[in-house]
Every structure is written in C-alpha cells, then in structure tokens.
Design a protein around this motif. Structure first.
Motif, PDB file in Angstrom:
ATOM      1  N   GLY A   1       3.267   5.672  11.814  1.00 26.71           N
ATOM      2  CA  GLY A   1       3.157   7.106  12.069  1.00 26.71           C
ATOM      3  C   GLY A   1       3.716   8.022  11.000  1.00 26.71           C
ATOM      4  N   LYS A   2       4.075   7.454   9.844  1.00 23.18           N
ATOM      5  CA  LYS A   2       4.608   8.276   8.747  1.00 23.18           C
ATOM      6  C   LYS A   2       3.855   7.978   7.455  1.00 23.18           C
ATOM      7  CE  LYS A   2       9.443   8.521  10.278  1.00 23.18           C
ATOM      8  NZ  LYS A   2      10.793   8.034   9.995  1.00 23.18           N
ATOM      9  N   ILE A   3       3.651   9.011   6.644  1.00 24.04           N
ATOM     10  CA  ILE A   3       3.094   8.802   5.302  1.00 24.04           C
ATOM     11  C   ILE A   3       4.237   8.319   4.407  1.00 24.04           C
ATOM     12  CG2 ILE A   3       1.990   9.876   3.287  1.00 24.04           C
ATOM     13  CD1 ILE A   3       0.088   9.747   5.669  1.00 24.04           C
ATOM     14  N   VAL A   4       4.096   7.107   3.877  1.00 28.14           N
ATOM     15  CA  VAL A   4       5.182   6.540   3.061  1.00 28.14           C
ATOM     16  C   VAL A   4       4.868   6.591   1.571  1.00 28.14           C
ATOM     17  CG1 VAL A   4       6.072   5.048   4.896  1.00 28.14           C
ATOM     18  CG2 VAL A   4       4.272   4.176   3.379  1.00 28.14           C
ATOM     19  N   LEU A   5       3.608   6.862   1.252  1.00 29.60           N
ATOM     20  CA  LEU A   5       3.198   6.870  -0.149  1.00 29.60           C
ATOM     21  C   LEU A   5       1.930   7.692  -0.288  1.00 29.60           C
ATOM     22  CD1 LEU A   5       4.268   5.392  -2.707  1.00 29.60           C
ATOM     23  CD2 LEU A   5       2.710   3.517  -2.172  1.00 29.60           C
ATOM     24  N   GLN A   6       1.859   8.491  -1.335  1.00 29.15           N
ATOM     25  CA  GLN A   6       0.607   9.187  -1.653  1.00 29.15           C
ATOM     26  C   GLN A   6       0.470   9.295  -3.157  1.00 29.15           C
ATOM     27  OE1 GLN A   6       1.970  12.908   0.494  1.00 29.15           O
ATOM     28  NE2 GLN A   6       0.981  13.871  -1.268  1.00 29.15           N
ATOM     29  N   ASP A   7      -0.757   9.103  -3.639  1.00 29.06           N
ATOM     30  CA  ASP A   7      -0.976   9.113  -5.090  1.00 29.06           C
ATOM     31  C   ASP A   7      -2.482   9.117  -5.346  1.00 29.06           C
ATOM     32  OD1 ASP A   7      -0.525   8.995  -7.855  1.00 29.06           O
ATOM     33  OD2 ASP A   7       1.032   7.466  -7.658  1.00 29.06           O
ATOM     34  N   THR A   8      -2.854   9.140  -6.626  1.00 31.47           N
ATOM     35  CA  THR A   8      -4.265   8.959  -6.951  1.00 31.47           C
ATOM     36  C   THR A   8      -4.652   7.546  -6.535  1.00 31.47           C
ATOM     37  OG1 THR A   8      -3.826   8.087  -9.166  1.00 31.47           O
ATOM     38  CG2 THR A   8      -4.067  10.485  -8.961  1.00 31.47           C
ATOM     39  N   ALA A   9      -5.918   7.371  -6.225  1.00 31.67           N
ATOM     40  CA  ALA A   9      -6.396   6.034  -5.818  1.00 31.67           C
ATOM     41  C   ALA A   9      -6.164   5.026  -6.936  1.00 31.67           C
ATOM     42  CB  ALA A   9      -7.878   6.114  -5.464  1.00 31.67           C
TER      43      ALA A   9
ATOM     44  N   LEU B   1      -2.559   3.945  -6.873  1.00 41.00           N
ATOM     45  CA  LEU B   1      -2.250   3.116  -5.705  1.00 41.00           C
ATOM     46  C   LEU B   1      -2.775   1.695  -5.887  1.00 41.00           C
ATOM     47  CD1 LEU B   1      -2.870   5.592  -2.732  1.00 41.00           C
ATOM     48  CD2 LEU B   1      -0.670   4.720  -3.518  1.00 41.00           C
ATOM     49  N   LEU B   2      -3.922   1.567  -6.560  1.00 38.76           N
ATOM     50  CA  LEU B   2      -4.464   0.229  -6.832  1.00 38.76           C
ATOM     51  C   LEU B   2      -3.553  -0.586  -7.751  1.00 38.76           C
ATOM     52  CD1 LEU B   2      -8.298   0.924  -7.282  1.00 38.76           C
ATOM     53  CD2 LEU B   2      -7.306  -0.706  -5.673  1.00 38.76           C
ATOM     54  N   LYS B   3      -2.779   0.127  -8.584  1.00 38.87           N
ATOM     55  CA  LYS B   3      -1.864  -0.565  -9.511  1.00 38.87           C
ATOM     56  C   LYS B   3      -0.460  -0.731  -8.936  1.00 38.87           C
ATOM     57  CE  LYS B   3      -4.120   1.642 -13.464  1.00 38.87           C
ATOM     58  NZ  LYS B   3      -3.974   2.791 -14.375  1.00 38.87           N
ATOM     59  N   ASN B   4      -0.172  -0.039  -7.817  1.00 36.31           N
ATOM     60  CA  ASN B   4       1.169  -0.036  -7.241  1.00 36.31           C
ATOM     61  C   ASN B   4       1.518  -1.414  -6.670  1.00 36.31           C
ATOM     62  OD1 ASN B   4       3.066   0.273  -4.828  1.00 36.31           O
ATOM     63  ND2 ASN B   4       3.217   2.305  -5.729  1.00 36.31           N
ATOM     64  N   GLU B   5       2.678  -1.946  -7.092  1.00 39.89           N
ATOM     65  CA  GLU B   5       3.063  -3.310  -6.684  1.00 39.89           C
ATOM     66  C   GLU B   5       3.234  -3.440  -5.173  1.00 39.89           C
ATOM     67  OE1 GLU B   5       2.936  -5.979  -8.511  1.00 39.89           O
ATOM     68  OE2 GLU B   5       2.344  -4.753 -10.219  1.00 39.89           O
ATOM     69  N   GLU B   6       3.816  -2.420  -4.536  1.00 39.21           N
ATOM     70  CA  GLU B   6       4.005  -2.474  -3.068  1.00 39.21           C
ATOM     71  C   GLU B   6       2.667  -2.491  -2.347  1.00 39.21           C
ATOM     72  OE1 GLU B   6       6.751   0.491  -1.421  1.00 39.21           O
ATOM     73  OE2 GLU B   6       7.670   0.593  -3.414  1.00 39.21           O
ATOM     74  N   VAL B   7       1.750  -1.658  -2.817  1.00 38.12           N
ATOM     75  CA  VAL B   7       0.413  -1.588  -2.204  1.00 38.12           C
ATOM     76  C   VAL B   7      -0.317  -2.907  -2.422  1.00 38.12           C
ATOM     77  CG1 VAL B   7      -1.845  -0.428  -2.285  1.00 38.12           C
ATOM     78  CG2 VAL B   7       0.251   0.910  -2.414  1.00 38.12           C
ATOM     79  N   LYS B   8      -0.216  -3.445  -3.633  1.00 41.79           N
ATOM     80  CA  LYS B   8      -0.860  -4.743  -3.924  1.00 41.79           C
ATOM     81  C   LYS B   8      -0.374  -5.814  -2.966  1.00 41.79           C
ATOM     82  CE  LYS B   8      -1.698  -4.514  -8.951  1.00 41.79           C
ATOM     83  NZ  LYS B   8      -1.308  -5.158 -10.217  1.00 41.79           N
ATOM     84  N   LYS B   9       0.921  -5.854  -2.803  1.00 41.25           N
ATOM     85  CA  LYS B   9       1.535  -6.898  -1.971  1.00 41.25           C
ATOM     86  C   LYS B   9       1.161  -6.733  -0.485  1.00 41.25           C
ATOM     87  CE  LYS B   9       6.125  -8.953  -1.501  1.00 41.25           C
ATOM     88  NZ  LYS B   9       7.554  -8.750  -1.803  1.00 41.25           N
TER      89      LYS B   9
ATOM     90  N   ASN C   1     -10.674   9.466  -4.504  1.00 39.69           N
ATOM     91  CA  ASN C   1      -9.936  10.215  -5.528  1.00 39.69           C
ATOM     92  C   ASN C   1      -8.437  10.028  -5.354  1.00 39.69           C
ATOM     93  OD1 ASN C   1     -12.453  12.207  -4.655  1.00 39.69           O
ATOM     94  ND2 ASN C   1     -12.219  11.950  -6.850  1.00 39.69           N
ATOM     95  N   LYS C   2      -8.004  10.075  -4.087  1.00 36.42           N
ATOM     96  CA  LYS C   2      -6.576   9.874  -3.823  1.00 36.42           C
ATOM     97  C   LYS C   2      -6.399   9.181  -2.480  1.00 36.42           C
ATOM     98  CE  LYS C   2      -5.647  14.449  -1.801  1.00 36.42           C
ATOM     99  NZ  LYS C   2      -5.270  15.818  -2.079  1.00 36.42           N
ATOM    100  N   GLY C   3      -5.208   8.671  -2.260  1.00 33.36           N
ATOM    101  CA  GLY C   3      -4.969   7.932  -1.030  1.00 33.36           C
ATOM    102  C   GLY C   3      -3.592   8.207  -0.458  1.00 33.36           C
ATOM    103  N   PHE C   4      -3.491   7.978   0.847  1.00 37.02           N
ATOM    104  CA  PHE C   4      -2.224   8.073   1.575  1.00 37.02           C
ATOM    105  C   PHE C   4      -1.993   6.735   2.270  1.00 37.02           C
ATOM    106  CE2 PHE C   4      -3.804  12.364   1.211  1.00 37.02           C
ATOM    107  CZ  PHE C   4      -2.671  13.145   1.012  1.00 37.02           C
TER     108      PHE C   4
END
Length: 234
Positions: free
Chosen positions: A210-218, A221-229, A202-205
């Motif tokens: 050791g730090k959470i740098v991003l949180q959003d719906t899954a 996050l699948l569409k996020n360019e940084e996460v993709k890369k 449902n959502k991801g971190f």
C-alpha cells in the motif's frame, strides 16, 4: 493529467493504500508494478470511483474527481480494462463493444469508434457476431481493451493485461498498448510482468503493502538492483 495526492483507501478495517501519490502526464505510459496484494488494483479502482478513498484527492485534468460516480468519471475521459477481462460472456462481441459506448448518444460517432476498434483488432471484426464467452483468452483481452476504447478515453487504465496469456499473445497485446498510446491515449498500466511493463513505459512506480517505495524512469527501474532482484527474476 492525473494526480493522486496522498490517497488512503480502506476495505473495512484493512488499510489497503497508505498515502499514495502518483502523477501521470499527458501522452505518457506509466506503470505500477508490485506483488499480489500490494495495492495495484485498489489504486485503479480508487481512480475510477469503484472505491472511495478514506482521505486524499484524485485530480484529472486539474479537476477534483475524488469519490465521483464511475459513470461521471468515464464521461470525464477515464476508462478501465479490468483484471480478468470481465467481458459479458453471453453477449456477442459487437454487443460488448457497443456497451463500452453506452454514454454516447451520437450513433454516427459510435459507428466511427467501432471502425477504429476493428482497425486495431481485425479479429474482432471477423468475430463480431460470436458469443464473447467462446473467444480465447487473448481475444477476450482484445475485446476488453476495445470495449474501453469505445468510451473514447483520454486516459486508459489497464489492470494486469498479460494475466493468463501465452507469451506470444502478451507481446501482441503490449504492441497494441503502445499503438494506442502513439495515437494519443495516455495509459496507466498495472502489471505483474514488470519487465514487459517497464519495456514500454516512460516511468514506473513500485508499490509494496500500500505504499510507493520507488519511482523513476522505466529505464532506470530496469537497471535498479532491487527491482531486478524482486521483480525481474535476476
């Protein structure tokens, strides 16, 4: 259901978690993705009492469980499937499963839970007398999940369930995780296979050093360019 509030955790002088805050609501599948050594496993170990945080609080169902004994945390309703499966290799499949219910003194309930696990994993029923160390990697992963389910957890922590498994087996394991969630168990999933994890969550971190740098719906996050890369190989 689960809340981590500004958790700092050390291994000796090394600060492994640097103020982690995470929330998991009842009925969700939540995933934590990140590179090796980012702090994913440390987060799970801190939740289930295998490591005590230096500061910060862990709340489960509005109760402070920070630093409690692991057995108390299991009794409260949290079970963990560890990285690398960690089945007891010289014991049978049935003995491994029974160990998962070691806190439960009600024999009939344990019997019922066994049947539920065998319904979910028919192969384990066929191999219940087999020595666990002789199972394939995928079967051992099923056994590790089944053993955790024997504690009848409200929250299931999964640490790298896809590790070392063939893609076809991984797909099967993730189908089972989805099924467990549909039957009412909330899931916190730590996984290097970010695409697979986000596809069922449902959502991801996203955790880095050791730090959470991003949180959003899954989905986002699948569409996020940084996460993709960084994590999806695109």
């Amino acid at each position: 259901m689960l809340k981590l509030d500004d958790i700092v955790t050390h291994y000796g002088n090394i600060q492994a978690l640097k103020g982690i805050s995470i929330e998991v609501k009842q009925g969700e599948i939540v995933t934590i993705i990140g590179a090796n050594g980012a702090g994913k496993t440390t987060t799970l170990k801190t939740i289930c009492g295998l490591i005590s945080p230096t500061s910060g609080k862990v709340y489960f169902q509005n109760k402070d469980i920070t630093g409690k004994a692991t057995s108390d945390i299991v009794e409260a309703g949290i079970a963990m499937v560890p990285e690398g499966r960690r089945v007891f290799p010289r014991m049978t499949v049935l003995e491994n499963l029974q160990l998962g219910a070691y806190l439960n003194k009600n024999r009939q309930e344990v019997k019922n839970y066994l049947e539920e696990v065998f319904t979910l994993f028919p192969i384990l029923k066929n191999r219940k007398k087999q020595i666990a160390g002789t199972l394939s990697g995928g079967e051992q992963q099923m056994l590790a999940i089944g053993r955790a389910l024997m504690a009848k957890p409200k929250l299931l922590l999964l640490d790298e369930p896809s590790m070392g498994l063939a893609p076809k087996i991984v797909a099967n394991i993730f189908d089972i995780i989805t099924e467990i969630n549909k039957e009412g168990t909330t899931i916190l999933l730590v996984e290097q296979n970010a695409r697979m994890a986000l596809s069922i969550a449902n959502k991801g971190f996203v955790i880095e050093t050791g730090k959470i740098v991003l949180q959003d719906t899954a989905e986002n996050l699948l569409k996020n360019e940084e996460v993709k890369k960084a994590y999806l190989g695109e």
